[in-house]
Each structure stands twice: as structure tokens, then as C-alpha cells.
Scaffold this active site. Structure first.
Site, PDB file in Angstrom:
ATOM      1  N   GLY A   1     -15.691  88.984   2.055  1.00  0.00           N
ATOM      2  CA  GLY A   1     -14.410  89.296   1.200  1.00  0.00           C
ATOM      3  C   GLY A   1     -14.261  90.549   0.822  1.00  0.00           C
ATOM      4  O   GLY A   1     -15.410  91.742   1.337  1.00  0.00           O
TER       5      GLY A   1
ATOM      6  N   ASN B   1     -15.026  86.606   5.401  1.00  0.00           N
ATOM      7  CA  ASN B   1     -14.522  85.298   5.949  1.00  0.00           C
ATOM      8  C   ASN B   1     -12.735  84.932   5.975  1.00  0.00           C
ATOM      9  O   ASN B   1     -12.290  84.789   4.906  1.00  0.00           O
ATOM     10  CB  ASN B   1     -15.050  84.343   5.294  1.00  0.00           C
TER      11      ASN B   1
ATOM     12  N   HIS C   1      -5.647  83.186   6.487  1.00  0.00           N
ATOM     13  CA  HIS C   1      -5.340  84.394   7.001  1.00  0.00           C
ATOM     14  C   HIS C   1      -6.030  83.247   8.338  1.00  0.00           C
ATOM     15  O   HIS C   1      -7.594  83.881   8.916  1.00  0.00           O
ATOM     16  CB  HIS C   1      -6.554  84.636   6.161  1.00  0.00           C
TER      17      HIS C   1
ATOM     18  N   ASP D   1      -5.124  87.677   0.875  1.00  0.00           N
ATOM     19  CA  ASP D   1      -6.278  87.542   0.675  1.00  0.00           C
ATOM     20  C   ASP D   1      -7.769  88.574  -0.336  1.00  0.00           C
ATOM     21  O   ASP D   1      -8.829  88.705  -0.264  1.00  0.00           O
ATOM     22  CB  ASP D   1      -7.557  86.923   1.839  1.00  0.00           C
TER      23      ASP D   1
ATOM     24  N   HIS E   1      -7.344  85.943  -5.096  1.00  0.00           N
ATOM     25  CA  HIS E   1      -8.262  85.284  -6.218  1.00  0.00           C
ATOM     26  C   HIS E   1      -8.865  86.474  -6.915  1.00  0.00           C
ATOM     27  O   HIS E   1      -8.962  87.605  -6.947  1.00  0.00           O
ATOM     28  CB  HIS E   1      -9.881  85.237  -5.309  1.00  0.00           C
ATOM     29  N   PHE E   2      -8.436  86.030  -8.479  1.00  0.00           N
ATOM     30  CA  PHE E   2      -8.439  86.375  -9.762  1.00  0.00           C
ATOM     31  C   PHE E   2      -9.951  85.851 -10.636  1.00  0.00           C
ATOM     32  O   PHE E   2      -9.967  86.559 -11.739  1.00  0.00           O
ATOM     33  CB  PHE E   2      -7.407  85.861 -10.408  1.00  0.00           C
TER      34      PHE E   2
END
Length: 430
Positions: A326, A280, A234, A307, A64-65
Site C-alpha cells: 500500500g 498492490n 488500479h 488507492d 481506504h480509511f
């Protein structure tokens, strides 16, 4: 242009470390061997690996960026630098952005930022449905034409079977993958961590294993019906591993990933109501952890992803009830896997390298994950001999939301190369 990486080591098929030099020519691997300096070839640049482990650049199919929309957490520039610091040269970025890249025009805007700011190869996902949470499918053909890597609503599960079925039909017609965050929200009941004795002792609402596994069970039947490539993000539970194993035995095109934090930690490692332990899916039981390890070893789970999910200090420094889900992972994944599993004899070095390079590339047919002659010179070099504490002050990421800060690890990155260009080095960063 000729470049040389000398004094390195590679792990062979017998899990033995062998001395090796790499000759890079015009961004490709030209030769793998020894003593190339004695051939009389002029090398424009020479890098000393100092006895470090040379691997293909790592491949992460799940990061995730946060850009556009959440640049206080991370940007494409900082996220790609964090990936490079961890030895990753190819990463796949999730679409839970603002705006969500659910049209070709929006996707192209994200890709322009990637082209401008990323120091590693970034492949951008498109969503399965508009705005992620809707039941309206995106225009799959237009998004593929615009360069979408695959389709996912990561961060939320697709809640209705009919929507998932239609999405799979669209994806398979284009030979594209559906990548699923599996979470039945009707089974969440406000949970913030794994449901068990620890959640009870902390007085926190728990998340059942069935929240994840039941949606996987639904989707593998739909994958069998449609013939789509269905990839599961995940994986965290024993029941999920069982469903995936059975699906593979049935010949369904299902692949899956697991994250280092789910392999290393369980809910019993959570010392209190601390936001950095909220993720999560959540940290599960020791029984689930054992099933994940077994699933990797027997091929049920195909690869390791991070993740990488950065958040601000304010968003994480609070009770699990309010903290964001996260954990960051790009900069620590390899060193944690090496320290926790290779050093302890649970996995071989060859296995870990394959799960983080060759296997994810094979799952998605990527030109990555190999050091064969003619391959792109995407390379990572690691120090296996010296131990260092994980120090968030050295992170390239904007975020430090991980419970692993301070942990002593080996396998820290020395250098990372993308297409033969050095994009990160420990020496330059200190």
C-alpha cells in the site's frame, strides 16, 4: 448566504487559463465570471484565490480509511482531512474493515462515523461477499437500501468465476456497479513486487502481469453475459489495458481507473528492498507504464484514483517480504500529476482535471466534478507557480507510506470547499 472566491483562474476547453471569480449562494455555484464585488451584492465571506487554479473538487473512487478496525493506520476523520488537503471533496471508501460492512447494520454503523467525523463527502462501498474472502454473497438489496455506493472486495480478487457471475447478476438487477480488485491468487506464487529483472536482482519473488490481466479477461466475459457495470480498480499492466480496450470496442459496460504511482514510477525506480515501494498491484515495467499512459489518452482508462492505503511506520519499515502492501496518495495526487505530466507536456491541464473530477463522476453518475451553475459548491484551489517538497510532517493522514517524500512538486492545494464551506486551507494549516 453569499460567498465570493476572487482572483482565481480556470482552465477552459482550449487548455487556456482564464481569470475567474466564483459566486457561491446557499451552498451552490450561483455564477462564474468577474468583478462580482462591483455588482453591489453583499458577500458574507470573501476568499482570495491569489491567482490559483480553481477546479471542481476532486473525486476519488478508491480510498481506504481503515475505520473501524484499523484506526492505528487511519481514521475517517484523518483520512477525510487528508483528502481535503489534496483537493478531494468526494471520495469512495473501501470495505476492507473490521468488521467488514457486509450487513445493513454494520454498514449503517460506518456511515454514522462518516456523518460525525468526515469533512468531505464519503461514499461507502459494501463487499461482494461476506467477510471479503468467502464465496457467500451478501444481501445486495439490503445493503443498497442501507446506502451502499457500490460493491467491491477490494484488497482481494473474487477467486471463482461462479461467485463473480452470481454477484454481477445481483448487482445488475439493482442497477449497481461491481468494482473489482483483479488478482488471481493461484498465480501469485508469493510475489511481493513486479516479476522482472529488478525482482531477480533483489532476490525477491515476483508478481506476473497475468495475475491481474487474466482475471480481468474472465470478468469482462461475465460482464458481457450479465450486462453489469464492471469497474476495474488500479489497472497496472499492458495486457490489462489491451483486454479493457477490446471489451469497450465490443460494447461491454467496462470502466477502469489508474493511480498516479503506476503512471509515474516503474520497477526500475525501486532502489532496493524497501517497504515503501511495495504496493498492490506492484510498480510495473516501463512498457506497462507506457500502455497506461496511452490507455488514459485514448479513453480505454476512464479516470485517475489514488488507492490511498495508509499503514503504520512499523508495518512498512521492513523488507518487502514482510511489509504491508500500500501507498498513501490523497495529499499528493494532483501535485504529482501536474508536476510529472502537465509541466512536462505529456498531458494537458484540462485532461488531468477532467480525469480527476468530471470523468470519475460520470463513471458512477455522481453529483460532483463540475462548476456549472446550480452545482454543489465543491471546489479546490491550487498553486501552480511555486514548487515545494512533499513534506510528510504536514500530512493530515496518520500515515506517510509513500516513496515520494521530498520530491519537489507544483500544484499544491491552497483551499478546499465542500458545499461552499471551506474545509481546508494551507494558510490555516501552517
Amino acid at each position: 448566504m453569499n460567498k465570493l472566491i476572487k482572483n482565481g483562474k480556470m482552465v477552459d476547453k482550449n487548455n487556456q487559463l482564464v481569470d475567474v471569480d466564483l459566486w457561491i449562494k446557499d451552498q451552490k455555484i450561483n455564477a462564474v465570471g468577474r468583478n462580482f464585488e462591483q455588482t453591489g451584492v453583499h458577500f458574507d465571506e470573501v476568499y482570495d484565490a491569489q491567482g490559483g487554479l480553481i477546479t471542481p473538487g476532486l473525486v476519488d473512487v478508491h480510498v481506504h480509511f481503515r475505520e473501524p478496525g484499523f484506526t492505528h493506520k487511519e481514521t475517517i476523520e484523518t483520512g477525510s482531512k487528508a483528502a481535503a488537503r489534496g483537493g478531494f471533496t468526494t471520495v469512495c471508501a473501501m470495505p476492507n474493515l473490521n468488521p467488514v460492512p457486509d450487513t445493513a447494520e454494520k454498514l449503517v454503523k460506518v456511515q454514522k462515523i462518516i456523518e460525525r467525523d468526515a469533512c468531505v463527502k464519503v461514499l461507502q462501498y459494501a463487499p461482494i461477499t461476506e467477510e471479503l474472502r468467502s464465496e457467500t454473497l451478501v444481501n445486495y438489496q439490503a445493503l443498497k437500501d442501507a446506502g451502499a455506493f457500490a460493491f467491491t472486495n477490494d484488497g482481494v480478487g473474487v477467486q471463482t468465476a461462479g461467485t463473480m457471475y452470481l454477484a454481477m447478476k445481483e448487482a445488475v438487477a439493482l442497477n449497481m456497479a461491481i468494482v473489482a480488485h483483479t488478482e488471481d491468487e493461484s498465480l501469485l506464487f508469493g510475489g511481493v513486487m513486479h516479476k522482472g529483472k529488478v525482482s531477480e536482482s533483489l532476490g525477491l519473488p515476483g508478481i506476473m502481469n497475468a495475475t491481474e490481466a487474466s482475471q480481468i479477461a474472465r470478468d469482462v466475459i461475465l460482464a458481457e453475459e450479465t450486462g453489469v457495470h464492471y469497474h476495474i480498480c488500479h489497472v497496472s499492466t499492458e495486457a490489462s489495458v489491451r483486454v479493457i480496450r477490446d471489451a469497450k470496442k465490443a460494447g461491454i459496460h467496462v470502466t477502469a481507473e489508474v493511480c498516479p504511482h503506476h503512471l509515474i514510477l516503474t520497477d526500475e525506480d525501486i532502489p532496493g528492498d524497501i517497504g515503501n515501494y511495495k504496493m498492490n498491484p506492484p510498480l510495473r515495467s516501463s512498457r506497462d507504464q507506457a500502455a497506461l499512459i496511452e490507455g488514459l489518452l485514448d479513453g480505454t482508462i476512464d479516470c485517475i484514483s489514488t488507492d490511498h492505503a495508509p499503514h503504520s511506520h512499523e508495518e512498512k519499515n521492513q523488507s518487502m517480504r514482510k511489509a504491508a502492501f500500500g501507498i498513501v496518495g490523497s495529499e499528493t495526487a494532483f501535485s504529482l500529476m501536474y508536476t510529472e505530466f502537465v509541466e512536462k507536456g505529456i498531458f494537458t491541464l484540462e485532461q488531468v482535471v477532467d480525469w480527476m473530477t468530471k470523468k470519475p463522476a460520470e463513471v458512477f453518475n455522481l453529483e460532483a466534478g463540475t462548476l456549472q451553475i446550480g452545482a454543489n459548491a465543491d471546489i479546490a484551489i491550487y498553486d501552480l507557480n511555486h514548487s515545494e517538497p512533499i513534506d510528510d510532517r504536514k500530512f493530515e493522514s496518520k500515515a506517510n507510506n509513500t516513496p515520494f517524500i521530498g520530491k519537489e512538486v507544483k500544484g499544491n492545494t491552497l483551499m478546499t470547499f465542500v458545499n461552499g464551506q471551506r474545509v481546508w486551507s494551507k494558510e490555516d494549516s501552517e
